[in-house]
Design a protein around this motif. Structure first.
Motif, mmCIF file in Angstrom:
data_model
loop_
_atom_site.group_PDB
_atom_site.id
_atom_site.type_symbol
_atom_site.label_atom_id
_atom_site.label_comp_id
_atom_site.label_asym_id
_atom_site.label_seq_id
_atom_site.Cartn_x
_atom_site.Cartn_y
_atom_site.Cartn_z
ATOM 1 N N HIS A 254 0.861 -0.923 -0.046
ATOM 2 C CA HIS A 254 0.279 0.273 -0.068
ATOM 3 C C HIS A 254 0.961 1.327 -0.086
ATOM 4 C CE1 HIS A 254 -4.495 -1.102 0.905
ATOM 5 N NE2 HIS A 254 -3.774 -2.726 1.059
ATOM 6 N N ARG B 290 -3.321 4.350 -2.125
ATOM 7 C CA ARG B 290 -3.015 3.150 -2.911
ATOM 8 C C ARG B 290 -2.809 1.958 -2.637
ATOM 9 N NH1 ARG B 290 0.285 5.881 -6.769
ATOM 10 N NH2 ARG B 290 1.625 5.096 -5.877
ATOM 11 N N ASP C 12 -7.230 -4.669 -3.701
ATOM 12 C CA ASP C 12 -8.352 -4.184 -2.921
ATOM 13 C C ASP C 12 -8.334 -6.079 -2.900
ATOM 14 O OD1 ASP C 12 -11.711 -2.935 -3.982
ATOM 15 O OD2 ASP C 12 -10.929 -4.081 -1.948
ATOM 16 N N GLU D 207 -7.172 -6.242 -7.417
ATOM 17 C CA GLU D 207 -6.917 -4.594 -8.180
ATOM 18 C C GLU D 207 -6.841 -3.814 -7.496
ATOM 19 O OE1 GLU D 207 -11.164 -4.242 -10.011
ATOM 20 O OE2 GLU D 207 -10.297 -2.296 -11.351
ATOM 21 N N ARG E 123 -6.394 0.193 -6.699
ATOM 22 C CA ARG E 123 -7.852 0.587 -6.366
ATOM 23 C C ARG E 123 -6.905 2.433 -6.050
ATOM 24 N NH1 ARG E 123 -12.870 -1.859 -6.489
ATOM 25 N NH2 ARG E 123 -13.571 0.214 -6.425
ATOM 26 N N GLN E 124 -7.312 3.774 -6.037
ATOM 27 C CA GLN E 124 -6.553 4.839 -5.571
ATOM 28 C C GLN E 124 -7.745 5.728 -5.436
ATOM 29 O OE1 GLN E 124 -2.956 6.299 -7.825
ATOM 30 N NE2 GLN E 124 -4.016 8.215 -7.530
ATOM 31 N N THR E 125 -7.667 5.883 -3.889
ATOM 32 C CA THR E 125 -8.857 6.602 -3.425
ATOM 33 C C THR E 125 -8.297 8.287 -2.897
ATOM 34 O OG1 THR E 125 -9.603 4.739 -2.612
ATOM 35 C CG2 THR E 125 -10.661 6.231 -1.811
ATOM 36 N N GLU F 63 -12.327 8.190 -6.187
ATOM 37 C CA GLU F 63 -12.456 6.734 -6.409
ATOM 38 C C GLU F 63 -11.443 7.861 -7.672
ATOM 39 O OE1 GLU F 63 -13.191 4.239 -3.911
ATOM 40 O OE2 GLU F 63 -11.931 3.650 -5.973
ATOM 41 N N GLN F 64 -9.759 7.284 -7.525
ATOM 42 C CA GLN F 64 -8.880 8.232 -8.640
ATOM 43 C C GLN F 64 -8.631 6.924 -9.776
ATOM 44 O OE1 GLN F 64 -5.635 9.738 -6.925
ATOM 45 N NE2 GLN F 64 -6.898 11.845 -6.416
ATOM 46 N N ILE F 65 -8.252 7.416 -10.238
ATOM 47 C CA ILE F 65 -7.062 5.819 -11.699
ATOM 48 C C ILE F 65 -6.337 5.875 -11.491
ATOM 49 C CG2 ILE F 65 -6.977 5.264 -14.029
ATOM 50 C CD1 ILE F 65 -9.899 7.883 -14.925
ATOM 51 N N PRO F 66 -5.675 4.783 -10.883
ATOM 52 C CA PRO F 66 -4.125 4.415 -10.715
ATOM 53 C C PRO F 66 -3.807 4.450 -12.014
ATOM 54 C CG PRO F 66 -5.577 2.746 -9.724
ATOM 55 C CD PRO F 66 -6.839 3.924 -10.276
#
Lengths: 392, 282
Positions: free
Chosen positions: B160, B190, B193, B197, B199-201, B232-235
């Motif tokens: 992470h 980031r 999950d 997958e 994920r970036q938040t 929610e961002q696009i990693p």
């Protein structure tokens, strides 16, 4: 539950050269909070001894269970009238206490301050001019404290020696000495009251004979009860306190120099000295059977609350046997707890502070004179005599 | 600050008045006037000394604020008559003294909040643990229970990348040993999950903490995380090392992150992490 302890006869309580009776009584804190002493009054009666400050507070605040009516003075004469207000219990106590409180309130004492300071300066200047040593009790403490007191009740200095002699015989004398001293004091107070009734002046005794409680004038016995109490209370204690304080400073040059160079510290230091060298044992009488921390106190038993014991309680004071002139939160018991809190405490405090201030300002570094030994003693009122200071 | 006056217990010793004559008013007989006393700012230290001076215990402080409590070590300086005079004068100034205590408390609380962030972002167990009292409780989004379990959960998330930032903090003292603290946070998170997958938040919200002081140390006793923003961002698809290029070193978990080199010799070996993180964040 019974311990071999007495404020009169235990080690260090009888007249002792270079003694430290306060340290001697502090040893009771190694023991239980309450125990029985088989001989702990002047006339050899047994008392329960309350050692913890918090328990003494409880006893002295609970006047219903622990009465202060025991005619300590009148009993010397085989009589039973109370000294007032000390030996009255509430609610009647409050009637007389309210009458007297304003006379010795903090505000009133502030007004007396210039006269107190003037007296101290006069005495010390005379001592400084006449040599480099003196007997503190005889040359300073007594003529200072007793003069202030006599002036307060409206008497001249003329009888000072006689009055001090009576007080000494009464408080520290034996079976033979005490009754004549008590008779002399009663006769003197009665006579003074008669005079002031005839010719009122602006003094304490005139105030008393003209005062009214519950819409009536005071009875002769009440006037006597008040007069005797004030007379006895004012003659001995402040001078003893000043002597203990100066003895401490003579033996602890660092403390002495600190207070001399920073006189602002004297008021706080005087509280610590009051704590460390308190002089009074208070006694109460149980009005009913009561279990006190496992001790079966019975109706009529004497219960001793010695200020010098409460003031060395480690549960109340951090390092109680260390004398820290800057000690904080010093809610000591030197003037007692409860409704009978010393009526003259505010005057006594100012006398002690002013006495120390003027002494340190006028006398250079002093010590106990080589070859002399102060004599300390215990009892109802702790004391120190033959304190000869030297600054040559 | 409020002083409760037990008028019936007053016996006219007047020690409160001697200590703080502007706070404690006496009648003509020398006894305290009836009625509780609201103490003005700046008089609080003197007032609490007056309360403690009462031989009858007739006075009581109602909920003393943190800044009126004289800490032990500071008080030693004040009473230490052998000590340097300048220090004594400084410490006996009531206003300065109260302020210093309050500032120390506030700084200790902030320090604890920052320790938490280091603990989470660096997976630094000692730092994280040092932010909570052992039996602390945490209501933390999906997780709700003993803080100890949350610590285990947070440390068990490999791979992470977290950035927790504390911004506005409002510290309200409930008593000398408790404070309600609201701290805004911004958290960039980031990591994989549950379905592996990435994920970036971006999360924003507030830590609502009950802080407690025990033996001179402030830590969280209860935490509730309130969420105010989620994005929610696009990693990025490229590896970190490539994206940062010459911008090295890149942050790493405990003990590989460069900060631990700097702290070397100051980090405690025990698991409390009490001293190290405090020093580190200072």
């Amino acid at each position: 539950m019974v311990r071999d302890f007495s404020l009169f006869t235990s080690p260090g309580m009888l007249p002792t050269a270079n003694g430290d009776p306060h340290a001697a009584v502090a040893c009771v804190h190694a023991g239980p909070p309450i125990f029985y002493s088989t001989s702990n009054t002047r006339d050899g009666r047994g008392t329960w001894v309350i050692t913890r400050a918090s328990d003494q507070r409880r006893v002295l605040q609970d006047t219903e269970t622990f009465s202060s009516h025991r005619s300590i003075f009148a009993s010397v004469l085989g009589e039973s009238w109370p000294m007032i207000p000390l030996e009255l219990d509430p609610p009647f106590h409050g009637v007389f206490r309210s009458l007297l409180n304003p006379l010795l309130s903090p505000k009133r004492v502030m007004a007396l301050e210039p006269a107190v300071r003037e007296r101290a300066i006069k005495l010390i200047d005379r001592i400084a001019a006449s040599g480099t040593s003196c007997d503190i009790m005889k040359d300073f403490a007594v003529p200072f404290a007793v003069n202030i007191f006599l002036r307060f009740i409206g008497l001249s200095d003329d009888g000072l020696e006689t009055f001090v002699g009576w007080a000494r015989d009464l408080l520290h004398g034996d079976k033979e000495q005490r009754p004549p001293a008590a008779r002399a004091i009663v006769a003197f107070i009665d006579e003074l009251a008669t005079e002031r009734r005839k010719e009122p002046v602006d003094d304490f005794m005139t105030f008393i004979v003209k005062a009214k409680v519950e819409g009536r004038l005071l009875s002769d016995e009440e006037v006597r009860g008040i007069g005797v109490l004030v007379f006895v209370a004012g003659l001995d204690t402040v001078s003893a306190a000043i002597c203990f304080d100066l003895a401490h400073l003579a033996r602890n040059p660092k403390d002495q120099e600190l207070l001399r160079s920073e006189p602002d510290r004297i008021a706080v230091a005087a509280e610590e000295l009051l704590r460390a060298y308190s002089t009074i044992q208070m006694i109460r009488v149980a009005t009913k059977d009561v279990d006190f921390k496992g001790a079966p106190i019975r109706k009529g038993d004497y219960v001793s609350c010695a200020t010098m014991i409460a003031n060395r309680d480690p549960a109340e004071f951090e390092c109680p046997n260390e004398i820290d002139l800057a000690r904080e939160d010093n809610r000591h018991a030197a003037f007692g707890y409860g409704p009978h809190r010393c009526l003259g405490s505010h005057l006594a405090r100012r006398e002690i502070v002013i006495g120390l201030e003027e002494w340190l300002a006028r006398i250079p570094a002093f010590r106990i004179k080589t070859g002399t030994e102060p004599i300390t003693f215990g009892g109802h009122v702790f004391g120190i005599e033959n304190l000869i200071l030297d600054w040559s | 600050m409020r002083v409760v006056v037990h008028k019936a217990r007053c016996q006219g010793h007047a020690r409160c008045w001697a200590r703080a004559p502007r706070v404690f008013k006496l009648d003509d007989a020398g006894y305290i006037l009836p009625g509780d006393i609201d103490v003005a700012d700046g008089e609080q230290l003197l007032a609490s000394q007056g309360v403690r001076a009462c031989p009858e215990q007739a006075l009581e402080v109602d909920e003393p604020p943190a800044n009126s409590i004289v800490e032990r070590d500071t008080r030693k300086v004040q009473t230490g008559i052998e000590k340097d005079k300048t220090i004594i004068q400084f410490a006996t100034d009531p206003v300065d003294h109260a302020k210093i205590t309050e500032l120390r408390d506030r700084e200790a609380i902030r320090n604890c909040l920052y320790r938490y962030c280091r603990g989470i972002d660096r997976a630094d167990e000692a730092a994280l643990r040092s932010a909570y009292w052992p039996e602390a409780y945490d209501r933390h989004g999906p997780y709700c229970g003993p803080a100890e379990d949350f610590i285990q959960f947070a440390l068990g998330l490999p791979g992470h990348r977290n950035i927790h930032q504390i911004t506005n903090s409002l510290i309200d003292f409930i008593s000398s040993a408790e404070a309600a603290v609201e701290s805004y946070f911004t958290a960039l998170q980031r990591g994989p999950d549950t379905d592996q997958e990435i994920r970036q938040t971006l999360l924003c919200g507030r830590y609502c903490d009950l802080f407690q002081k025990r033996q001179d140390e402030w830590r969280i006793a209860e935490r509730t995380v309130v969420y105010d923003w989620i994005e929610e961002q696009i990693p990025p698809a490229i590896l970190e090392a490539d994206r940062f290029g010459r911008r090295q070193p890149i942050g790493a978990p405990h003990p590989d992150d460069p900060i631990y080199q700097l702290l070397k010799g100051h980090i405690p070996t025990d698991q409390d992490g009490v001293e190290g993180p405090q020093l580190g964040a200072a």
